[in-house]
Every structure is written in structure tokens, then in C-alpha cells.
Design a protein around this motif. Structure first.
Motif, short mmCIF file in Angstrom:
data_model
loop_
_atom_site.label_atom_id
_atom_site.label_comp_id
_atom_site.label_asym_id
_atom_site.label_seq_id
_atom_site.Cartn_x
_atom_site.Cartn_y
_atom_site.Cartn_z
N PRO A 128 -1.58 -45.35 -45.34
CA PRO A 128 -0.96 -44.16 -44.79
C PRO A 128 0.20 -44.51 -43.86
CG PRO A 128 -2.95 -44.61 -43.57
CD PRO A 128 -2.86 -45.64 -44.67
N LYS A 129 1.14 -43.58 -43.77
CA LYS A 129 2.26 -43.67 -42.84
C LYS A 129 2.18 -42.46 -41.94
CE LYS A 129 4.95 -46.24 -46.07
NZ LYS A 129 6.16 -46.87 -46.31
N PHE A 130 2.49 -42.68 -40.67
CA PHE A 130 2.31 -41.64 -39.66
C PHE A 130 3.66 -41.21 -39.08
CE2 PHE A 130 -1.49 -44.18 -39.87
CZ PHE A 130 -2.49 -43.23 -39.92
N PHE A 131 3.79 -39.89 -38.85
CA PHE A 131 5.02 -39.30 -38.35
C PHE A 131 4.69 -38.24 -37.31
CE2 PHE A 131 5.39 -40.44 -42.80
CZ PHE A 131 6.54 -41.23 -42.82
N GLY A 132 5.65 -37.92 -36.48
CA GLY A 132 5.47 -36.81 -35.55
C GLY A 132 6.08 -37.08 -34.20
N ASP A 133 6.21 -36.02 -33.42
CA ASP A 133 6.85 -36.12 -32.10
C ASP A 133 6.11 -37.06 -31.15
OD1 ASP A 133 8.83 -34.39 -32.90
OD2 ASP A 133 7.98 -32.65 -31.88
N GLN A 134 4.79 -37.17 -31.27
CA GLN A 134 4.04 -38.03 -30.37
C GLN A 134 3.79 -39.43 -30.94
OE1 GLN A 134 3.29 -34.51 -30.27
NE2 GLN A 134 4.60 -34.83 -28.51
N VAL A 135 4.12 -39.65 -32.19
CA VAL A 135 3.84 -40.94 -32.83
C VAL A 135 4.91 -41.95 -32.44
CG1 VAL A 135 3.57 -42.15 -35.03
CG2 VAL A 135 2.67 -39.82 -34.76
N ARG A 136 4.46 -43.08 -31.93
CA ARG A 136 5.34 -44.21 -31.57
C ARG A 136 5.04 -45.36 -32.51
NH1 ARG A 136 7.08 -40.53 -29.91
NH2 ARG A 136 7.44 -39.81 -27.80
N ARG A 137 5.98 -46.28 -32.61
CA ARG A 137 5.79 -47.40 -33.54
C ARG A 137 6.03 -48.72 -32.85
NH1 ARG A 137 9.52 -47.04 -38.34
NH2 ARG A 137 9.05 -49.23 -38.48
N GLU A 138 5.34 -49.72 -33.37
CA GLU A 138 5.51 -51.09 -32.92
C GLU A 138 5.34 -51.96 -34.16
OE1 GLU A 138 2.56 -53.73 -30.44
OE2 GLU A 138 3.71 -52.41 -29.10
N GLY A 139 6.40 -52.58 -34.60
CA GLY A 139 6.34 -53.38 -35.82
C GLY A 139 6.26 -52.51 -37.06
N ALA A 140 5.94 -53.16 -38.16
CA ALA A 140 5.94 -52.47 -39.45
C ALA A 140 4.77 -51.51 -39.62
CB ALA A 140 5.93 -53.49 -40.58
N GLU A 141 3.64 -51.78 -39.00
CA GLU A 141 2.44 -50.99 -39.28
C GLU A 141 1.85 -50.25 -38.08
OE1 GLU A 141 -0.53 -53.03 -41.50
OE2 GLU A 141 0.96 -54.04 -42.74
N ARG A 142 1.97 -50.80 -36.90
CA ARG A 142 1.27 -50.20 -35.76
C ARG A 142 1.90 -48.87 -35.37
NH1 ARG A 142 -0.13 -52.69 -29.79
NH2 ARG A 142 -1.87 -51.27 -29.42
N ARG A 143 1.04 -47.85 -35.27
CA ARG A 143 1.42 -46.52 -34.81
C ARG A 143 0.43 -46.09 -33.75
NH1 ARG A 143 4.81 -48.45 -37.23
NH2 ARG A 143 6.05 -47.65 -38.96
N PHE A 144 0.95 -45.44 -32.72
CA PHE A 144 0.11 -45.07 -31.58
C PHE A 144 0.69 -43.86 -30.88
CE2 PHE A 144 3.16 -48.26 -30.38
CZ PHE A 144 3.72 -47.77 -29.22
N VAL A 145 -0.07 -43.33 -29.93
CA VAL A 145 0.34 -42.22 -29.09
C VAL A 145 0.22 -42.68 -27.65
CG1 VAL A 145 -0.26 -39.87 -28.38
CG2 VAL A 145 -0.45 -40.52 -30.79
N TYR A 146 1.21 -42.33 -26.84
CA TYR A 146 1.17 -42.64 -25.42
C TYR A 146 0.62 -41.47 -24.62
CZ TYR A 146 4.09 -46.91 -25.22
OH TYR A 146 4.58 -48.18 -25.33
N ILE A 147 -0.24 -41.78 -23.65
CA ILE A 147 -0.62 -40.85 -22.60
C ILE A 147 0.00 -41.38 -21.31
CG2 ILE A 147 -2.53 -39.88 -21.23
CD1 ILE A 147 -2.51 -38.76 -24.04
#
Length: 141
Positions: free
Chosen positions: A57-76
Motif C-alpha cells: 500500500p501507498k499512503f497519502f493525505g494532509d497528515q501523512v509524512r514520509r521518510e525514505g521510500a516506504e516509511r509513512r507516519f503522522v506527527y502529533i
């Protein structure tokens, strides 16, 4: 990849046992605080948002951040970073989403339920948790 391949999935991050009185917020696309709130007595804080998920899966959105080719995360954001200039803390929690089980993603997309990720909001030193915070639970609600 066509935008039609994307599925919208409702998400909720629950900060369990946050440090009372400390402001927390989602991080908006522009890096500013979004939906700031604090806990009066350590009760959980919940942040709702939507992400797009495409095959991979690939993740998108206003809160989605990326690091490298695969890592996706959300910041609080926490303390000053969440908009409280009087806070002694300026921190962010990084909550990974790239490793959400495909079955959970598929179930959320097919029945319209929300994926809830719970994290511990207080660090071992009794201050607000920060950096990469592992999930305590991921479930459909």
C-alpha cells in the motif's frame, strides 16, 4: 497510478495517558498545529483524520509524512509545537502507519469503519512521549 485506485480510510489516533494540561495537536500539511487539545486529568485525547490508501500500500493525505521510500507516519505536536508558548516542552510524536496490516486496511475500506491507533502519551520519565511512539493497539472502531 490513477487517483481512482485510492481508497479513503478514516483514522483515529488516541493518546492514552497524556500528561495532564499539555497541549497536543495533529500536524497540518503546512507544519502548523491542527485541532489542539489537552487533557485535564490524564484522560485520553483523540484525533480524527482521513488518509488515502492506494495499492502497495501507498499512503497519502494532509497528515501523512514520509521518510525514505516506504516509511509513512503522522506527527502529533506537543506543548509549544502544538501552540502553547508557555509549555516547557516542544516535541513531536511520530506514529507509523506504513506497517498497518493489509487486512485491517481492507476491512476499514470495505465497511467504512475507522482504524484506531492507541499510543502511550507519557514517557518513562513522566514527561510527554516523543520521537517514534510504538502503537499499543490498532483496531477497527
Amino acid at each position: 497510478m490513477a487517483r481512482t485506485d485510492r481508497r479513503e480510510i478514516a483514522m483515529r489516533i488516541v493518546i492514552d495517558t497524556p500528561v495532564a494540561g499539555v497541549l497536543h495537536s495533529l500536524q497540518a500539511r503546512d507544519g502548523h498545529p491542527l485541532d489542539p487539545k489537552s487533557s485535564g486529568a490524564g484522560e485520553p485525547l483523540a484525533f480524527d483524520f482521513t488518509i488515502g490508501v492506494a495499492p502497495g500500500p501507498k499512503f497519502f493525505g494532509d497528515q501523512v509524512r514520509r521518510e525514505g521510500a516506504e516509511r509513512r507516519f503522522v506527527y502529533i505536536r506537543i506543548g509549544q509545537a502544538a501552540g502553547d508558548p508557555s509549555s516547557p516542552w516542544t516535541r513531536r510524536m511520530k506514529i507509523d502507519i506504513h506497517d498497518i496490516d493489509q487486512h485491517l486496511l481492507d476491512s476499514a475500506a470495505s465497511d467504512g469503519r475507522r482504524i484506531e491507533i492507541s499510543v502511550n502519551g507519557t514517557g518513562k520519565d513522566s514527561t510527554p512521549a516523543c520521537a517514534t511512539v510504538p502503537p499499543m493497539a490498532r483496531r477497527l472502531v
